[in-house]
Design a protein around this motif. Structure first.
Motif, mmCIF file in Angstrom:
data_model
loop_
_atom_site.group_PDB
_atom_site.id
_atom_site.type_symbol
_atom_site.label_atom_id
_atom_site.label_comp_id
_atom_site.label_asym_id
_atom_site.label_seq_id
_atom_site.Cartn_x
_atom_site.Cartn_y
_atom_site.Cartn_z
ATOM 1 N N GLU A 33 0.851 -1.205 0.000
ATOM 2 C CA GLU A 33 0.000 0.000 0.000
ATOM 3 C C GLU A 33 0.881 1.246 0.000
ATOM 4 O OE1 GLU A 33 -3.763 0.443 2.435
ATOM 5 O OE2 GLU A 33 -2.418 1.831 3.507
ATOM 6 N N GLN A 34 0.600 2.156 -0.899
ATOM 7 C CA GLN A 34 1.341 3.407 -1.003
ATOM 8 C C GLN A 34 0.421 4.575 -0.697
ATOM 9 O OE1 GLN A 34 4.487 3.220 -1.715
ATOM 10 N NE2 GLN A 34 4.886 1.522 -3.118
ATOM 11 N N THR A 35 0.895 5.481 0.134
ATOM 12 C CA THR A 35 0.166 6.714 0.431
ATOM 13 C C THR A 35 1.109 7.889 0.233
ATOM 14 O OG1 THR A 35 -1.186 5.568 2.094
ATOM 15 C CG2 THR A 35 -1.201 7.987 2.119
ATOM 16 N N VAL A 36 0.695 8.818 -0.624
ATOM 17 C CA VAL A 36 1.501 10.017 -0.876
ATOM 18 C C VAL A 36 0.864 11.195 -0.169
ATOM 19 C CG1 VAL A 36 2.289 11.647 -2.633
ATOM 20 C CG2 VAL A 36 2.431 9.186 -3.059
ATOM 21 N N TYR A 37 1.690 11.929 0.566
ATOM 22 C CA TYR A 37 1.233 13.104 1.314
ATOM 23 C C TYR A 37 1.834 14.361 0.689
ATOM 24 C CZ TYR A 37 0.074 9.652 4.930
ATOM 25 O OH TYR A 37 -0.428 8.570 5.613
ATOM 26 N N ALA A 38 1.025 15.397 0.601
ATOM 27 C CA ALA A 38 1.506 16.696 0.137
ATOM 28 C C ALA A 38 2.359 17.343 1.218
ATOM 29 C CB ALA A 38 0.319 17.589 -0.213
ATOM 30 N N PRO A 39 3.112 18.397 0.885
ATOM 31 C CA PRO A 39 3.897 19.098 1.913
ATOM 32 C C PRO A 39 3.068 19.580 3.089
ATOM 33 C CG PRO A 39 4.616 19.776 -0.269
ATOM 34 C CD PRO A 39 3.414 18.914 -0.476
ATOM 35 N N SER B 34 12.452 23.967 -4.241
ATOM 36 C CA SER B 34 13.485 24.917 -4.650
ATOM 37 C C SER B 34 14.156 25.459 -3.395
ATOM 38 C CB SER B 34 12.875 26.069 -5.453
ATOM 39 O OG SER B 34 12.109 26.905 -4.605
ATOM 40 N N PRO B 35 15.293 26.141 -3.532
ATOM 41 C CA PRO B 35 15.922 26.758 -2.354
ATOM 42 C C PRO B 35 15.012 27.752 -1.649
ATOM 43 C CG PRO B 35 17.511 26.628 -4.124
ATOM 44 C CD PRO B 35 16.198 26.209 -4.711
ATOM 45 N N ALA B 36 14.195 28.466 -2.408
ATOM 46 C CA ALA B 36 13.295 29.447 -1.800
ATOM 47 C C ALA B 36 12.095 28.786 -1.145
ATOM 48 C CB ALA B 36 12.826 30.447 -2.855
ATOM 49 N N SER B 37 11.711 27.608 -1.649
ATOM 50 C CA SER B 37 10.533 26.908 -1.123
ATOM 51 C C SER B 37 10.772 25.401 -1.208
ATOM 52 C CB SER B 37 9.283 27.301 -1.926
ATOM 53 O OG SER B 37 8.147 26.617 -1.444
ATOM 54 N N PRO B 38 11.498 24.838 -0.253
ATOM 55 C CA PRO B 38 11.854 23.414 -0.310
ATOM 56 C C PRO B 38 10.696 22.499 0.106
ATOM 57 C CG PRO B 38 12.829 24.432 1.622
ATOM 58 C CD PRO B 38 12.163 25.532 0.873
ATOM 59 N N ALA B 39 9.685 22.449 -0.742
ATOM 60 C CA ALA B 39 8.475 21.669 -0.453
ATOM 61 C C ALA B 39 8.777 20.173 -0.584
ATOM 62 C CB ALA B 39 7.358 22.074 -1.403
ATOM 63 N N LEU B 40 8.475 19.416 0.463
ATOM 64 C CA LEU B 40 8.740 17.982 0.476
ATOM 65 C C LEU B 40 7.441 17.189 0.525
ATOM 66 C CD1 LEU B 40 11.770 17.763 2.938
ATOM 67 C CD2 LEU B 40 11.813 17.455 0.454
ATOM 68 N N TYR B 41 7.279 16.304 -0.443
ATOM 69 C CA TYR B 41 6.216 15.313 -0.414
ATOM 70 C C TYR B 41 6.722 14.094 0.357
ATOM 71 C CZ TYR B 41 3.499 17.817 -3.969
ATOM 72 O OH TYR B 41 2.735 18.736 -4.652
ATOM 73 N N THR B 42 5.805 13.243 0.770
ATOM 74 C CA THR B 42 6.146 12.027 1.511
ATOM 75 C C THR B 42 5.389 10.854 0.922
ATOM 76 O OG1 THR B 42 6.458 13.294 3.553
ATOM 77 C CG2 THR B 42 6.153 10.925 3.782
#
Length: 886
Positions: free
Chosen positions: A219-225, A261-269
């Protein structure tokens, strides 16, 4: 925190193993250690000592006065107990790093061997464990030179030991694999990313250690930042008995992605759960962060991130620290990346080897783009074993760091033509070049096969012809240049000329400046800075030129200062022996001027900082009128600053390229400088500098207390511990003080002379006081008032005590060893002989600090006249200290 977690897990082991899919805890504490190459069975119990990990056995001998450091074996042992409830689990030992060859034994049985000091490795110890009783772990680590394990040589110290964390990991027999080069077993690819849509591919590797087939749900679950679920999906998988690294691949699309990006390092999980199909029981779980971005390198326009141009500016980094070697706490790794971010940097060269996983975690979090490389440095070994080890390191590096959005470059073979084993005139040189090319192409092909999205890079030293000989210009996707014009040779403008010539000759290949820098000892200052004087001022000039040039050339995609921090290099002498001082921070991460220069140019947050903020005890030679002028430098990203000295306005300073200067007349004692931004809305944008000034009078008066002078040098030196300022020399004049006769000692090199010796001076940590001197001195005079005095003569025979190692990365700037012969000198004070026939080499040997203390009384206004008469050789004096005792 880790100790507390360990105790909790041990206490609750039975319960936790029963309900958790995976258990992971560190076992860093309370190992027994013994250093030696012999088998440990015969070692008496009292010879073992307790250590905690991370640990290195070279934290002391790599910085002492004894040439060389221990390169051999060290043994670690620890008892580990597994509760009966752990039966049926898969049990792994996970090493984040041990240098450089590691052998693991469990209960006397050989389990695994790993070669390479800078990548992670994992061993399945399940078959060797006995449950319900103590299990003996025995780990042999060996940092001996091995011609088949890179690096072979380098300008850094190869610290031995288990210098990163070690973990126990327990999983169900059906699990997400840890055995694919110690990766997490989950790989996230982003083959398509743009402003509107992103395609994400998740590959999972599965194991089934049971003798039966197993049907599972992945099972895979992707989360937004934001933490919101983007999508969840499942796949039924049938695993054959004994399956290893079974591959499952799934794909999804994300609309309107948040870009990293360096200005907005948004990470998904992405959370990957492995479940039993029949019961829904969670067997394993892995959580991985990833980022959505696209990038490219252009030979003319540089680097582009998410379709926009971005100049990459930052540093390289070595994983060592003052007093610790490379055995660092997590907090230091985290702090180092924060230092770079706070400077305004957006680029880190993780050099010359993969580092603690926290480094890339922090780069992902803070928005620092990275290049990561394997430790092939200076040369290769012409063997299949060397190549096999290099290829394995490449695979480990890529797989272990694959999911990090910060990584945009994989690199290898740093300055690999710097130290070929054969001279160009030797017939074997050509075959060596062919072998270098063959190995490079195999490494390149392997990397591109593992990762088709990122770029590849080889860092070259400043010899175009050497890399043409090896045919390397056509191998990597990016060429990196390690350039030091104005330091190891030539002048600053040589950098500009070199880069323009390269661009003309190789117009289609993107380029990065992977290294540039100048050594700086923050204790040394000079009004007449020159190459290799290690002064703060020369380092300032070097970086000011390079930064302006790099920013002005659009085809230079990026640049990495060498280095973020001063770092260990045992074979070096110089101002701070065993340390490469090119860092823009010190070994304990105190920023130098150059750190603030870059912050002024790169950081957008309003900022003001006085240069030399660590120079809190200052001195200067007063003129006949008792005046001294000092130029003060200020860094700021504001256009104008108002400056006050001890409350009095000095007017406005205009900033040019982040730098402004103003002349002040320091007063004796405390000086307070204030610089503030002119704009009303930036009222809090200011800096305060306090320092104590001790003027050195031209004419010693009745208030004379002491005089401290370096000989043969225009540099000053500050001994912070003793609170002593050492002034540069001057020639004697009637009514004043100074030397009589002689000339500065300037060691010869292949390219000229050096302003100071490059020897490590034994028996002192004040090496710069002994590395310069005046040869052929006839006298030192000081027209001081009557009284009782202590005179300290600082002496060092600047001939290497043994065979001196020639360092290839010094590019011919090592001092040529010249036998100067024996010096026997007679020293008299005011006509009275105090050293009748002093032979420094006979008493102390070469390369050792000597301080001769002489007490004398001065009467009848005769002043002080110290005369040096050479009986053999030339008289010399390195420094002198004169103190009035009454």
């Amino acid at each position: 925190m880790k100790r507390l977690l360990f105790l909790l897990l041990i206490t609750c082991m039975g319960t936790w193993c029963a309900v958790m899919a995976q258990v992971k805890y560190s076992i860093n504490e309370h190992w027994l250690f013994w250093q030696g190459n012999e088998k440990p069975d015969a070692v008496p119990a009292e010879d073992w000592r307790f250590v905690d990990l991370p640990h290195t056995w070279n934290d002391r001998d790599a910085v002492d006065d004894v040439p060389g450091y221990y390169r051999g074996a060290g043994w670690y042992r620890k008892n580990l107990r597994f509760d009966e409830t752990a039966k049926g689990k898969q049990i792994y030992l996970f090493f984040e790093g041990a240098d450089q060859k590691t052998e693991l034994y469990v209960n006397g049985q050989a389990v695994a061997t790993h070669e390479g000091g800078y990548t992670m490795f994992c061993a399945d110890i399940t078959p060797y464990v006995t449950f319900g009783q103590e299990n003996l772990l025995l780990v042999k680590v060996d940092n001996s030179h091995d011609e088949n394990i890179p690096p072979l040589s380098a300008d850094f110290t190869f610290f031995g030991g288990i210098y990163r964390d070690v973990y126990v990991v327990m999983k169900e027999p059906v699990n997400i694999s840890l055995t694919d080069k110690a990766s997490s077993g989950v790989y996230v690819r982003t083959p398509v990313v743009n402003d509107k849509e992103a395609e994400v591919e998740v590959e999972v590797l599965l194991n089934n250690a049971t003798p039966q087939k197993s049907v599972v749900i992945c099972e895979q679950t992707v989360y937004a930042p934001s933490g919101k679920i983007v999508k969840t999906w499942q796949e039924k998988i049938r695993l054959e008995a004994g399956a290893k690294n079974f591959k499952s691949v799934s794909r999804l699309k994300i609309q309107q992605p948040q870009l990293w990006s360096p200005a907005s390092p948004a990470l998904y999980t992405v959370k990957t759960q492995l479940k039993e199909r029949a019961t829904g029981k969670v067997l394993d779980e892995v959580v991985e962060n990833f980022g959505l971005r696209w990038f490219s390198f252009d030979a003319d326009k540089g680097f582009f991130l998410n379709g926009k141009p971005l100049k990459l500016i930052g540093t390289s980094r070595h994983q060592c620290y003052l007093g610790k070697g490379n055995a660092l706490d997590d907090a230091i790794h985290i702090s180092d990346v924060r230092l770079l971010k706070e400077m305004g940097g957006n680029f880190l060269r993780v050099s010359h080897y993969p580092q603690d996983p926290l480094i890339l975690d922090m780069c992902d979090k803070l928005g620092i783009l990275t290049s990561v490389e394997i430790p092939i440095v200076n040369a290769v070994t012409e063997s299949e074993k060397f190549l096999a080890n290099s290829l394995n390191m490449v695979e480990e590096m890529v797989k272990q760091s694959y999911n990090h959005p910060s990584v945009v470059i994989w690199a290898y073979m740093n300055e690999v033509m710097l130290k070929p084993p054969y001279d160009k005139k030797d017939g074997r040189y050509q075959s060596y070049c062919q072998e270098v090319n063959r190995q490079a192409r195999e490494l390149e092909q392997t990397i591109r096969g593992l990762d088709a999205q990122r770029y590849t890079l080889i860092p070259f030293h400043g010899s175009v012809s050497a890399y043409e000989d090896a045919g390397l210009f056509t191998v990597p996707m990016i060429v990196g240049w390690n350039l030091y014009q104005g330091w190891y040779g030539g002048n600053f403008d040589g950098f500009d000329k070199f880069m323009l010539a390269y661009k003309e000759k190789y117009p289609r290949t993107p380029v990065i400046i992977t290294e540039y820098g100048a050594d700086v000892d923050v204790r040394i200052h000079s009004d007449k800075p020159e190459r290799f004087d290690y002064s703060v001022e020369y380092g300032d000039l070097y970086h000011e030129h390079y930064l302006n040039s790099i920013l002005s050339m659009p085809f230079i995609a990026g640049a990495n200062i060498w280095n973020l921090n001063d770092f260990h290099s045992e074979s070096r002498g110089n101002a701070v022996p065993h340390i490469n001082c090119k860092g823009i921070t010190t070994q304990d991460r105190q920023p130098k001027n150059t750190y603030y220069l870059y912050k002024a140019r790169l950081d957008s947050v309003p900022f003001v900082k006085f240069a030399d903020s660590d120079w809190q005890l200052r001195s200067g030679l007063l003129n006949r009128e008792g005046m001294y002028r000092q130029t003060v430098k200020i860094y700021s990203n504001q256009p104008r600053l108002t400056v006050l000295h001890n409350g009095k306005s000095l007017g406005t300073v205009n900033m040019v390229n982040g730098v402004g200067t103003i002349d002040i007349t320091p007063v004796e004692g405390k000086n307070i400088l204030l610089a503030r931004a002119d704009a009303a809305e930036l009222a809090g944008c200011m800096d305060l500098l306090e320092f104590t000034f001790k003027g050195v009078k031209w004419q010693p008066g009745t208030d004379f207390t002491e005089l401290n002078v370096t000989l043969g040098s225009p540099c000053s030196f500050t001994d912070v511990e003793a609170g002593i300022c050492w002034a540069p020399e001057k020639e004697y004049e009637q009514g004043s003080w100074g030397y009589v006769g002689g000339q500065p000692f300037r060691p010869k090199t292949r390219h000229g002379t050096l302003p100071a010796s490059d020897l490590d001076i034994w028996g002192t940590d004040k090496d710069p006081l002994f590395q310069t001197r005046r040869d052929g001195i006839e006298a030192f005079k000081a027209d001081v008032p009557d009284g009782r005095y202590a005179i300290y003569l600082y002496l060092a025979d600047l001939v290497a005590a043994g065979e001196k190692e020639v360092l290839p990365y010094n590019l011919g700037n090592d001092a040529v060893s010249t036998e100067m012969g024996t010096t026997v000198v007679e020293v008299s004070v005011n006509g009275q002989q105090v050293l009748p026939a002093y032979d420094i080499r006979k008493e102390a040997g070469s390369q050792r600090a000597v301080i001769k203390k002489i007490q004398t009384d001065i009467t009848e206004g005769q002043g002080l006249n110290i005369e040096f008469k050479a009986l053999t050789g030339k008289a010399f004096l390195n420094a002198i200290r004169i103190v009035k005792l009454d």
